[in-house]
Design a protein around this motif. Structure first.
Motif, PDB file in Angstrom:
ATOM      1  N   LEU A  24      37.891  35.989  48.512  1.00 10.04           N
ATOM      2  CA  LEU A  24      37.197  36.192  47.433  1.00 10.04           C
ATOM      3  C   LEU A  24      36.144  35.252  47.234  1.00 10.04           C
ATOM      4  N   HIS A  25      36.379  33.897  47.471  1.00  8.11           N
ATOM      5  CA  HIS A  25      35.167  33.004  47.371  1.00  8.11           C
ATOM      6  C   HIS A  25      34.454  33.040  48.503  1.00  8.11           C
ATOM      7  N   VAL A  28      31.979  36.005  47.907  1.00  6.43           N
ATOM      8  CA  VAL A  28      30.763  35.689  46.863  1.00  6.43           C
ATOM      9  C   VAL A  28      29.793  34.823  47.512  1.00  6.43           C
ATOM     10  N   ILE A  33      29.796  40.260  47.304  1.00  8.63           N
ATOM     11  CA  ILE A  33      30.074  40.666  46.098  1.00  8.63           C
ATOM     12  C   ILE A  33      29.265  39.634  44.867  1.00  8.63           C
ATOM     13  N   ILE A  35      28.725  37.548  40.925  1.00 10.83           N
ATOM     14  CA  ILE A  35      29.763  37.037  40.226  1.00 10.83           C
ATOM     15  C   ILE A  35      30.710  37.471  39.571  1.00 10.83           C
ATOM     16  N   GLU A  37      31.800  40.676  39.600  1.00  4.73           N
ATOM     17  CA  GLU A  37      33.066  41.326  40.341  1.00  4.73           C
ATOM     18  C   GLU A  37      34.002  40.225  40.897  1.00  4.73           C
ATOM     19  N   PHE A  38      33.352  39.025  41.225  1.00  4.57           N
ATOM     20  CA  PHE A  38      34.171  38.170  41.788  1.00  4.57           C
ATOM     21  C   PHE A  38      35.356  37.443  40.834  1.00  4.57           C
ATOM     22  N   GLU A  39      34.533  37.460  39.450  1.00  5.54           N
ATOM     23  CA  GLU A  39      35.489  36.755  38.291  1.00  5.54           C
ATOM     24  C   GLU A  39      36.529  38.046  38.197  1.00  5.54           C
ATOM     25  N   ARG A  41      37.898  40.107  40.059  1.00  9.68           N
ATOM     26  CA  ARG A  41      38.854  40.104  40.983  1.00  9.68           C
ATOM     27  C   ARG A  41      39.745  39.067  40.841  1.00  9.68           C
ATOM     28  N   CYS A  42      39.161  37.883  40.664  1.00  7.24           N
ATOM     29  CA  CYS A  42      40.074  36.818  40.653  1.00  7.24           C
ATOM     30  C   CYS A  42      41.110  36.857  39.278  1.00  7.24           C
TER      31      CYS A  42
END
Length: 191
Positions: A24-25, A28, A33, A35, A37-39, A41-42
């Motif tokens: 995921l990192h 992004v 993706i 920010i 969506e990243f947060e 999913r995390c």
């Protein structure tokens, strides 16, 4: 029903979760993706219990190693004892790894040039502190930093949730601290 079909699926480990977070990192940092969506999913990674739950979070992303990044996209700064300081005009890669033992790191990003809208800073610090000074309008995420015997704080007043650049800190700090600060304010002089 056969014996194999009745066996429950294995649960995921911390290593499985870390691998998903790394993907995921990377996504992004490469702009695959955003920010938000990243947060999102995390946040789901920590609650995942089965391998399929983790896989669903990265199904639409390239497989690990499928995207070849140039050496300029990642910089690793290692050291034992002493301090490391970067300030002034310098180029910040999309991935920056800080591996330090018994020492401090001071990164001033206020005059830096960024190679992308997102910077991922991987921490592997033991007995040391990290101080990062961000430019005006930048955002930061310290949610993926694990601290053992220390603290991780964003010391800015009203930091933006979604700024440019966005700095994502991840990794671990043992017996140390992480501090995020804004740009230095000019000193008032009395005449």
């Amino acid at each position: 029903m056969t014996e194999i079909e009745s066996t429950p699926a294995l649960r995921v480990s911390d290593a499985d979760r870390s691998g998903t977070l790394r993907r995921l990192h990377n996504a992004v940092a490469l702009g695959l993706i955003d920010i938000g969506e990243f947060e999102e999913r995390c946040a789901q990674v920590s609650g995942a219990r089965q391998p399929g739950e983790l896989q669903a979070l990265v199904n639409d992303l390239p497989a690990p190693g499928a995207i070849a990044a140039s050496a300029a996209d990642r910089l690793e700064l290692r050291g034992w004892l002493g301090s490391l300081r970067r300030h002034g005009e310098w180029t910040v890669p999309t991935r920056l790894a800080l591996v330090r033992r018994v020492g401090s790191v001071s990164l001033d990003l206020t005059n830096a040039r960024f190679t992308g809208p997102v910077v991922v800073i991987e921490l592997d610090m033991v007995r040391g502190s990290v101080d990062i000074r961000l430019p005006e309008g930048a955002s930061a995420s310290i949610d993926d930093v694990t601290v053992y015997g220390g603290s991780a704080r964003d010391r800015r007043k009203d930091p933006p949730a979604d700024g440019n650049p966005h700095v994502v800190l991840t990794g671990r700090v043992v017996l140390g601290s992480v501090n995020i600060r804004g740009p230095r304010r000019p000193l008032l002089r009395r005449g």
